[in-house]
Design an enzyme around this catalytic site. Structure first.
Site, PDB file in Angstrom:
ATOM      1  N   SER A  27       0.791  -1.233   0.000  1.00 50.27           N
ATOM      2  CA  SER A  27       0.000   0.000   0.000  1.00 50.27           C
ATOM      3  C   SER A  27       0.822   1.281   0.000  1.00 50.27           C
ATOM      4  O   SER A  27       0.288   2.340  -0.310  1.00 50.27           O
ATOM      5  CB  SER A  27      -0.957   0.016   1.191  1.00 50.27           C
ATOM      6  OG  SER A  27      -0.249   0.200   2.395  1.00 50.27           O
TER       7      SER A  27
ATOM      8  N   LYS B  45       0.385   4.379   6.648  1.00 53.88           N
ATOM      9  CA  LYS B  45      -0.325   5.184   5.648  1.00 53.88           C
ATOM     10  C   LYS B  45       0.101   6.643   5.783  1.00 53.88           C
ATOM     11  O   LYS B  45       0.763   7.034   6.731  1.00 53.88           O
ATOM     12  CB  LYS B  45      -1.847   5.112   5.834  1.00 53.88           C
ATOM     13  CG  LYS B  45      -2.448   3.723   5.911  1.00 53.88           C
ATOM     14  CD  LYS B  45      -2.461   3.011   4.592  1.00 53.88           C
ATOM     15  CE  LYS B  45      -3.132   1.645   4.765  1.00 53.88           C
ATOM     16  NZ  LYS B  45      -2.711   0.698   3.772  1.00 53.88           N
TER      17      LYS B  45
END
Length: 175
Positions: free
Chosen positions: A35, A78
């Site tokens: 990610s 993230k």
């Protein structure tokens, strides 16, 4: 007590104090998943500053490690996109914060999804992976509670070819 024994006890206590301070302020995490590519890759080990958010709140553009709101025993990495009170929207391949499109040189590719205009609740954050189209993040329907944040990603230190200081971009906007 002899001077030699006293010196050993002082040395052991000093080492223990240093260990406890480091353990409380710095963490090491292994990255699982794709990610955050192109910058942070699957299998990278990163150092995390766990103390920084005792003194300030996370800022837009910072890469953070946190406990997943969906799977609490899982830590994720993230980028902070939306702060408490911000509005966030994803449309036409762009991310908008407070109705301003972001310039994002760090992403792998533009998002191929839409996320409706929504306000980030108080004491929560909107986070996205840099690999926008391969990331289970806030665009899948959740916000990140402040108390889930572990710390600010600092250095990718393993494997050696991937060593780097993790960049925290100020999220620039097209005006």
């Amino acid at each position: 007590m002899t001077k030699y024994i006293r010196d050993i006890i002082i040395t052991v206590l000093a080492a223990l104090a240093i260990f406890l301070v480091l353990h409380a302020t710095i963490g090491s995490f292994k990255v699982y998943g794709m990610s955050m590519i192109p910058g942070i890759k699957h299998g990278d080990f990163i150092m995390v500053n766990k103390a920084v958010y005792y003194f300030q709140n996370p800022q837009r553009g910072e890469v953070i490690v946190f406990h997943s709101p969906r799977t609490p025993n899982t830590d994720l990495v993230k980028r902070v996109i939306g702060l408490p009170g911000d509005t966030v929207e994803v449309k036409n391949g762009k991310v908008y914060v407070n109705n301003i499109p972001l310039i994002e040189p760090y992403i792998l590719e533009t998002p191929n999804y839409r996320y409706p205009l929504e306000q980030v609740p108080s004491d929560q954050y909107f986070v996205l992976g840099d690999n926008r189209n391969n990331s289970a993040d806030s665009h899948t329907g959740w916000f990140l509670p402040r108390q889930n944040i572990v710390g600010k990603a600092w250095i990718s230190y393993w494997p050696p070819p991937n060593w780097m200081v993790i960049r925290h971009y100020p999220l620039l906007a097209n005006r």
